[in-house]
Design a protein around this motif. Structure first.
Motif, mmCIF file in Angstrom:
data_model
loop_
_atom_site.group_PDB
_atom_site.id
_atom_site.type_symbol
_atom_site.label_atom_id
_atom_site.label_comp_id
_atom_site.label_asym_id
_atom_site.label_seq_id
_atom_site.Cartn_x
_atom_site.Cartn_y
_atom_site.Cartn_z
ATOM 1 N N ARG A 1 9.334 -45.948 52.633
ATOM 2 C CA ARG A 1 7.993 -46.377 53.050
ATOM 3 C C ARG A 1 6.897 -45.591 52.335
ATOM 4 N NH1 ARG A 1 10.786 -47.225 58.085
ATOM 5 N NH2 ARG A 1 10.639 -49.430 58.623
ATOM 6 N N ARG B 1 17.980 -52.469 53.165
ATOM 7 C CA ARG B 1 16.922 -51.606 53.694
ATOM 8 C C ARG B 1 15.665 -51.722 52.829
ATOM 9 N NH1 ARG B 1 19.629 -46.802 53.751
ATOM 10 N NH2 ARG B 1 20.514 -47.394 55.741
ATOM 11 N N GLU C 1 8.246 -56.066 55.261
ATOM 12 C CA GLU C 1 7.320 -55.536 56.256
ATOM 13 C C GLU C 1 5.938 -55.321 55.634
ATOM 14 O OE1 GLU C 1 8.967 -51.863 57.618
ATOM 15 O OE2 GLU C 1 10.445 -52.848 58.900
ATOM 16 N N ALA D 1 14.677 -44.550 55.325
ATOM 17 C CA ALA D 1 13.560 -45.471 55.507
ATOM 18 C C ALA D 1 12.187 -44.801 55.345
ATOM 19 C CB ALA D 1 13.672 -46.176 56.847
ATOM 20 N N ILE E 1 11.988 -53.342 54.145
ATOM 21 C CA ILE E 1 10.735 -52.590 54.091
ATOM 22 C C ILE E 1 9.720 -53.301 53.209
ATOM 23 C CG2 ILE E 1 9.712 -50.421 53.284
ATOM 24 C CD1 ILE E 1 12.262 -49.045 54.381
#
Length: 63
Positions: free
Chosen positions: A8, A53, A60, A4, A57
């Protein structure tokens, strides 16, 4: 597979491109699994989770 924090660090465009690539790979794996030529069926699970995943992200960041 990327973790992760590594995902990001990517830009939104890079994440979107990676999602497209992973979806293509997943469809290829599903096809190969359907005709019984997949050596490791756990790859399907790993790809699905990695794709989830990436999408999480991305959401988000967009939200």
């Amino acid at each position: 597979m990327m973790k992760a924090p590594e995902i990001r660090a990517l830009s939104i465009q890079e994440v979107q491109e990676r999602i497209r690539e992973e979806e293509e790979q997943l469809s290829e794996l599903k096809f190969r699994h359907a005709i019984a030529q997949l050596e490791n069926p756990m790859l399907l699970r790993e790809k699905r989770r990695f794709l989830a995943r990436l999408r999480t992200i991305l959401k988000e960041r967009v939200a």
